[in-house]
Motif scaffolding. Sequence first.
Motif, mmCIF file in Angstrom:
data_model
loop_
_atom_site.group_PDB
_atom_site.id
_atom_site.type_symbol
_atom_site.label_atom_id
_atom_site.label_comp_id
_atom_site.label_asym_id
_atom_site.label_seq_id
_atom_site.Cartn_x
_atom_site.Cartn_y
_atom_site.Cartn_z
ATOM 1 N N GLU A 1 0.833 -1.202 0.000
ATOM 2 C CA GLU A 1 0.000 0.000 0.000
ATOM 3 C C GLU A 1 0.871 1.257 0.000
ATOM 4 O OE1 GLU A 1 -3.295 2.617 0.109
ATOM 5 O OE2 GLU A 1 -2.974 0.604 -0.673
ATOM 6 N N HIS A 2 1.952 1.213 0.740
ATOM 7 C CA HIS A 2 2.881 2.345 0.773
ATOM 8 C C HIS A 2 3.442 2.601 -0.632
ATOM 9 C CE1 HIS A 2 6.319 4.392 3.260
ATOM 10 N NE2 HIS A 2 5.835 5.182 2.324
ATOM 11 N N ARG A 3 3.879 1.556 -1.301
ATOM 12 C CA ARG A 3 4.400 1.692 -2.667
ATOM 13 C C ARG A 3 3.321 2.240 -3.611
ATOM 14 N NH1 ARG A 3 9.115 -1.075 -4.347
ATOM 15 N NH2 ARG A 3 10.164 -2.198 -2.670
ATOM 16 N N ARG A 4 2.087 1.750 -3.463
ATOM 17 C CA ARG A 4 0.998 2.211 -4.321
ATOM 18 C C ARG A 4 0.742 3.698 -4.116
ATOM 19 N NH1 ARG A 4 -3.831 3.883 -4.389
ATOM 20 N NH2 ARG A 4 -4.153 3.721 -2.142
ATOM 21 N N ARG A 5 0.696 4.116 -2.859
ATOM 22 C CA ARG A 5 0.442 5.536 -2.579
ATOM 23 C C ARG A 5 1.565 6.419 -3.116
ATOM 24 N NH1 ARG A 5 -2.484 5.956 3.367
ATOM 25 N NH2 ARG A 5 -4.034 4.332 2.964
ATOM 26 N N LEU A 6 2.794 5.957 -2.972
ATOM 27 C CA LEU A 6 3.914 6.732 -3.489
ATOM 28 C C LEU A 6 3.823 6.855 -5.008
ATOM 29 C CD1 LEU A 6 6.673 8.111 -2.730
ATOM 30 C CD2 LEU A 6 7.719 5.958 -3.459
ATOM 31 N N ALA A 7 3.503 5.765 -5.680
ATOM 32 C CA ALA A 7 3.452 5.740 -7.146
ATOM 33 C C ALA A 7 2.296 6.558 -7.712
ATOM 34 C CB ALA A 7 3.362 4.297 -7.639
ATOM 35 N N THR A 8 1.239 6.738 -6.933
ATOM 36 C CA THR A 8 0.059 7.419 -7.473
ATOM 37 C C THR A 8 -0.119 8.848 -6.970
ATOM 38 O OG1 THR A 8 -1.344 6.487 -5.715
ATOM 39 C CG2 THR A 8 -1.195 5.247 -7.785
ATOM 40 N N ARG A 9 0.748 9.300 -6.099
ATOM 41 C CA ARG A 9 0.565 10.661 -5.589
ATOM 42 C C ARG A 9 1.145 11.687 -6.565
ATOM 43 N NH1 ARG A 9 4.655 12.041 -0.593
ATOM 44 N NH2 ARG A 9 6.574 12.026 -1.812
ATOM 45 N N ALA A 10 0.551 12.850 -6.529
ATOM 46 C CA ALA A 10 1.028 13.979 -7.340
ATOM 47 C C ALA A 10 0.882 15.234 -6.495
ATOM 48 C CB ALA A 10 0.239 14.081 -8.629
ATOM 49 N N ARG A 11 1.947 15.642 -5.846
ATOM 50 C CA ARG A 11 1.889 16.784 -4.932
ATOM 51 C C ARG A 11 1.938 18.118 -5.649
ATOM 52 N NH1 ARG A 11 6.335 15.975 -0.816
ATOM 53 N NH2 ARG A 11 7.498 15.631 -2.710
ATOM 54 N N ALA A 12 2.516 18.152 -6.837
ATOM 55 C CA ALA A 12 2.574 19.376 -7.649
ATOM 56 C C ALA A 12 3.213 20.544 -6.899
ATOM 57 C CB ALA A 12 1.183 19.742 -8.167
ATOM 58 N N ILE A 13 4.325 20.287 -6.237
ATOM 59 C CA ILE A 13 5.053 21.349 -5.549
ATOM 60 C C ILE A 13 5.935 22.035 -6.595
ATOM 61 C CG2 ILE A 13 6.772 21.894 -3.782
ATOM 62 C CD1 ILE A 13 5.775 19.368 -2.271
ATOM 63 N N PRO A 14 5.721 23.325 -6.824
ATOM 64 C CA PRO A 14 6.533 24.015 -7.838
ATOM 65 C C PRO A 14 8.025 23.879 -7.543
ATOM 66 C CG PRO A 14 4.725 25.408 -7.098
ATOM 67 C CD PRO A 14 4.760 24.210 -6.184
ATOM 68 N N GLY A 15 8.792 23.492 -8.557
ATOM 69 C CA GLY A 15 10.233 23.371 -8.420
ATOM 70 C C GLY A 15 10.713 22.100 -7.763
ATOM 71 N N TRP A 16 9.790 21.272 -7.297
ATOM 72 C CA TRP A 16 10.195 20.056 -6.588
ATOM 73 C C TRP A 16 9.753 18.828 -7.358
ATOM 74 C CZ3 TRP A 16 14.175 20.024 -3.932
ATOM 75 C CH2 TRP A 16 14.463 19.046 -2.979
ATOM 76 N N HIS A 17 10.270 17.711 -7.002
ATOM 77 C CA HIS A 17 10.074 16.464 -7.740
ATOM 78 C C HIS A 17 9.328 15.436 -6.886
ATOM 79 C CE1 HIS A 17 13.737 16.269 -5.312
ATOM 80 N NE2 HIS A 17 13.422 15.010 -5.130
ATOM 81 N N GLU A 18 8.769 14.476 -7.557
ATOM 82 C CA GLU A 18 8.242 13.319 -6.839
ATOM 83 C C GLU A 18 9.424 12.383 -6.571
ATOM 84 O OE1 GLU A 18 5.280 13.150 -5.637
ATOM 85 O OE2 GLU A 18 4.473 14.860 -6.715
ATOM 86 N N VAL A 19 9.291 11.533 -5.591
ATOM 87 C CA VAL A 19 10.414 10.670 -5.227
ATOM 88 C C VAL A 19 10.123 9.209 -5.538
ATOM 89 C CG1 VAL A 19 11.238 12.265 -3.448
ATOM 90 C CG2 VAL A 19 9.648 10.436 -2.824
#
Length: 174
Positions: free
Chosen positions: A115-133
Motif C-alpha cells: 500500500e505504501h508503494r501504491r500511494r507513493l506511485a500514485t501521488r502527485a503533490r505538484a510542488i513548484p520546483g520540486w520532484h516526486e520521489v
Amino acid sequence: MPHPTVITFTGLPATGKSTAADRLARDLSTPAFSGDWLLGALKPHGVLTGLDRPTLLAMYYDLLTTLITRQLMLGQSAIVDCLINDEIATRWQSLATEHDAHFLAVECILPDEPEHRRRLATRARAIPGWHEVPWSHVARMRAEYPPLTVPHLPLNALNPIEDNLALVHQALTD
C-alpha cells in the motif's frame, strides 16, 4: 489551542503527513510550513546546487526553525510538515518551551509496504520546483530516519484521515 503549539508531522514519504498537516492547518487556521515547499522555492535559483547533504539538511532545518520561531514570537502556533529525527524533535521541543508553548510530534506510519508503494506511485503533490520521489528514496529515508523514540503521537495511515485527525485534536486538548 489556548497556548501556542508547535505541531510537527513526520514520517516517510507517502505516509500521509502532508495530508494530515494541511487538514489540521485548515481546521485550526494555523500556518503550515512544509520543508519540501521551501526546497521547491529554492531549487530554481540554484541555491541547492552543489550542497553536500549535511549543509543541505542544516539549511533545511534552520529555515523551518526560523519560521517556527517567528510564529512563537508572535504568540502563535505553527504546523510543520517534514521528516525529523529525535534530535530535531528535541530542538523544537526546547524552542517551544522557551516560548511558553506546547510541542506535539506526530509520526505518520504506513506498515503495509504494498500500500505504501501504491500511494507513493500514485501521488502527485505538484510542488513548484520540486520532484516526486521514487521508492529508493523512501528506502534511503528509512535508513537515515529511524522511528522516533521521543514522546510522540503515532498515526497509522491505513486508518481514515478523519480518525487520525481526531487523535491529533484529542492530543492537543489533553
